[in-house]
Structure formats: C-alpha cells, structure tokens
Scaffold this active site. Sequence first.
Site, short mmCIF file in Angstrom:
data_model
loop_
_atom_site.label_atom_id
_atom_site.label_comp_id
_atom_site.label_asym_id
_atom_site.label_seq_id
_atom_site.Cartn_x
_atom_site.Cartn_y
_atom_site.Cartn_z
N LYS A 224 0.82 -1.21 0.00
CA LYS A 224 0.00 0.00 0.00
C LYS A 224 0.85 1.26 0.00
CE LYS A 224 -4.40 -1.94 0.98
NZ LYS A 224 -5.39 -2.36 1.93
N ARG A 265 -2.97 -10.19 4.92
CA ARG A 265 -3.40 -10.39 3.52
C ARG A 265 -2.31 -9.79 2.63
NH1 ARG A 265 -5.62 -7.22 -0.27
NH2 ARG A 265 -7.15 -8.08 -1.71
N1 PMM Z 1 -7.46 -3.97 0.37
C1 PMM Z 1 -7.64 -4.14 -0.95
C2 PMM Z 1 -8.53 -5.13 -1.41
N2 PMM Z 1 -9.19 -5.93 -0.55
N3 PMM Z 1 -9.66 -6.58 1.67
C3 PMM Z 1 -9.48 -6.41 2.99
N4 PMM Z 1 -10.13 -7.20 3.87
N5 PMM Z 1 -8.67 -5.44 3.47
C4 PMM Z 1 -7.98 -4.59 2.67
O1 PMM Z 1 -7.29 -3.69 3.17
C5 PMM Z 1 -8.14 -4.76 1.25
C6 PMM Z 1 -9.01 -5.77 0.79
C7 PMM Z 1 -6.88 -3.24 -1.87
O2 PMM Z 1 -6.45 -3.75 -3.06
P1 PMM Z 1 -5.43 -4.99 -3.28
O3 PMM Z 1 -6.28 -6.17 -3.55
O4 PMM Z 1 -4.60 -4.66 -4.46
O5 PMM Z 1 -4.63 -5.14 -2.01
#
Ligand code: PMM
Length: 291
Positions: A224, A265
């Site tokens: 991020k 994640r």
């Molecule tokens: N961030 C992204 C997508 N999904 N899901 C959760 N639970 N938390 C997050 O911070 C989150 C998410 C942003 O995009 P990415 O898939 O490229 O990381």
Amino acid sequence: MNPSRGHVAGLPEWDRCAVMGVVNVTPDSFSDGGKWFDSDTAVKHGLDLVAEGADLVDVGGESTRPGAPRVDESEELRRVLPVVRGLASEGVLVSVDTMRAAVAEQALAAGAVVVNDVSGGLADPRMVPAVAAARVPFVVMHWRGQSIDMNNRAVYEDVTTEVITELRASLERAVAGGIEPARIVIDPGLGFAKQTPHDLRLVAELGRLRNELERPLLVAASRKRFLGRVLASTDGAPAPPARERDAATAAISALAAREGAWAVRVHEVRASADAVRVAHAVASAGSGEPG
Ligand code: PMM
C-alpha cells in the site's frame, strides 16, 4: 493456539498468524492489475501462493484502488467464479473479495468459504442477510464509501478511536442481521479513506483494535501507498512502485503477528509466511505474548 489471537468459526485453527494470499482478477488493481487477468493464470497463481505458504487465497474481481470506478456485476462474476471454482477444486481455502451479495452467493456456491467485504456490509444491503444465511466467516473492513472519492473522507481527529467506533457499528449491524459473532473478522482497512499518518497510527495501535473489538483481526498492508511513503522518506527519493514494497510488507506482517493479528493479507506470500513463522517462534520462546 494462542487464545488472544482468536479463532474464526468455520476455519481451521492455525497456531500462528495466518497468511491470506491475494489473487486480483482485474486489469487495474493498484499493485498487480492485469497480471492474473485470465482464469487459468489466476488459478495457477493462487496455487503458487499456497505452495509458498498461503493458508487462504483471497480472490477479487473489482479493483478498489483510490479513484477506481465500479465494475458491472456480470463482469465481476465472469472474472471471479472460474478462479474460485478452480482453486476450491484443488482444496484451497478461498475467500471472495466482493461488495456484492450476488457475487458472494455465487462464489460460495462455487466453493469459497469466506466472504471478504471491504465495505463491511455497507455497500449492498443484501450482503449481511446473504452471509448470515450461508453461515460462513465474514471479514468486516473499515470503510467510508466507494473508492472513486474515498480520499476526501480521510479526515480524522483520532483515527484509531474513530475506526473502532465505525467498525463496531458495522459489526453490530452484521450481528443484528444474523451473522454469528464467532464468524466475524475485523480489518482496519489500511489505505481506505486514510492518509499515511492514519495508516501508520492504526498499525501502531492494532492491539487496541483487537482488545476493544474482541474479534480476530486481519491486517492488509500489502504494497500500500503508506509503505511507499515510508520508504521514500529515508532519503527524499520518490516512493517506489507497488511491486517494490514487498520487503516492507513482510515487516508489517511480522509486526502484525506480534500484535496478535489473526491473519495478514499479502500479494507476495513467501516473505510474509516466513515473517509470521519467525514471529511465532520468537513469541513461543518468550513471555507468551502473541506471535
Ligand atoms: N485492500 C484491498 C482489497 N481488498 N480486503 C481487505 N479485507 N482489506 C484490505 O485492506 C483490502 C481488501 C486493496 O487492493 P489490493 O487487492 O490490491 O490489495
């Protein structure tokens, strides 16, 4: 198991912080958009993440990068379903990253076992009833509105207190809608309506989120923007592109595990899988604090 990390009903109990690998089936996600856009490549990538140590794989078909427009539901389904089906048929624990109840329902029917909703149930009024009926784990993220203009909402007096208050409201809405508390995971939503100091403060206060909300905590810092800003600030150099933030991501994984996060994640799994294992070994050798 470390009792303070918490357990999510319906999922295995890991003895350390779990690792959720990310497969974005999108042309435009901020860090890996376009790379895994065809289904076979995406399934293969998910299996590679499992081989590298992912405990779960999160499959998403809609980019949520700042400024992103929404995709049509039919297009989201077209992207996500074959990948969920392909991974689930190989025995992978699949989470579906969606704000739409219809996508969640069809992904669950295709073998997904977790619903990860970045809106925490706010974007689609049918989401909470759908997850309640399916009796599956639900990730409730802190969210202040769609990505198209979310940066305008990154205004806080005290970010951790406000995130806790707003997450508690989403949590209560989910429980009132019939989702069992034992199936709910909370997530501070790093980068969603947050500026770098907000993200850093939330990472510094993960323990407060966990203690005050008393639910397992998912931390999704991977690649991020705030990590780019931290790396840039050492010598004034411009922030590195997203793919060069993986070592910084692994550092957050170790810190999150230390703070008792239930899972991290991440896009690049290997380093974070090592980080959570090292954190666990250190914690086990020490005072019994989380790791
Ligand atoms: N961030 C992204 C997508 N999904 N899901 C959760 N639970 N938390 C997050 O911070 C989150 C998410 C942003 O995009 P990415 O898939 O490229 O990381």
